[in-house]
Design an enzyme around this catalytic site. Sequence first.
Site, PDB file in Angstrom:
ATOM      1  N   ASP A 107       0.839  -1.195   0.000  1.00  0.00           N
ATOM      2  CA  ASP A 107       0.000   0.000   0.000  1.00  0.00           C
ATOM      3  C   ASP A 107       0.878   1.250   0.000  1.00  0.00           C
ATOM      4  O   ASP A 107       1.681   1.441  -0.908  1.00  0.00           O
ATOM      5  CB  ASP A 107      -0.958  -0.077   1.201  1.00  0.00           C
ATOM      6  N   HIS A 272      -7.179  -7.068   0.916  1.00  0.00           N
ATOM      7  CA  HIS A 272      -6.100  -6.086   0.807  1.00  0.00           C
ATOM      8  C   HIS A 272      -4.999  -6.307   1.835  1.00  0.00           C
ATOM      9  O   HIS A 272      -3.817  -6.107   1.543  1.00  0.00           O
ATOM     10  CB  HIS A 272      -6.685  -4.683   0.968  1.00  0.00           C
TER      11      HIS A 272
END
Length: 292
Positions: A107, A272
């Site tokens: 990320d 995620h």
Amino acid sequence: MALFPAGFAHVRLPAADGVHLSAAVGGSGSPVVLLHGFPQTHLMWRHVAERLAADHTVICPDLRGYGASDKPAADAPDVYAKRTMAADIVHAAAALGHERFALVGHDRGALVAFRAGLDHPETVTHLGILDIVPTLDMWQVLRGVSAAVGYHLFLMAQPPGLPETLIEGSADAFFGSFLDAWAGDPAALPEPVRAEYLRSSAAAVPSIVADFRASAGLDITHDQADLDAGSELAMPVTVVQQDWGAQLGYDAADVWRAWAPDLDHRLTGSGHFMAEESPDEITAAIRDLLTR
């Protein structure tokens, strides 16, 4: 309750511009630096770090502006630019005696890792990227109503003042919404871990917003300059991500091939937070990368 594995020391490391980073360091062997994402800290690597520490020196810093690392005021556009944050990592690793190291980011940490790979090819030996495309490409693929998945990117791109006020007024709801929406397996974020993410994020709103704001400004300028110059990632690169291309209508592997000639692109069925949800899969991908 100790949330990070035993055997890791928590240290303070000098970074760029007088900033110091907090990091967990453990294991022995060739160095691997692991960079966390949003809205998290180095704690997200607890499972993967323990596995890799069997035969690597594993360094898990909190990025500047996050966790227990310094949070300098964003009084200039470059304070939270990924170029500056990448320099932090190079300085911090050097302080531990590592002039070359493998680098893996998730990320926001993956954006820092991407920039480090372009700016410091003599230092980054292998590059792992989890669940992003580069900043320049990210803004190009977010189109139409499908871009609503990234509403926070647009919110935090606004001029200083309003984003910080809105987020600080409901920090737990704001940051918690991403933990809820992005986790394929909520059990991978047990309550003590979730509470730590919320606590540390609420304490870092101005610097987190500044990090995102830089990705709508100077980070784009840096990426575009590299694209125009034909710059590429010189080291082996592994990208593991969800199938965002299918959702947003682009070919993620093609996006990455434009930057990384030596590319291993993998799709995952994980959510995620894949280092926490699927640590065996991510550890295996990192180990495969390190053999290339």
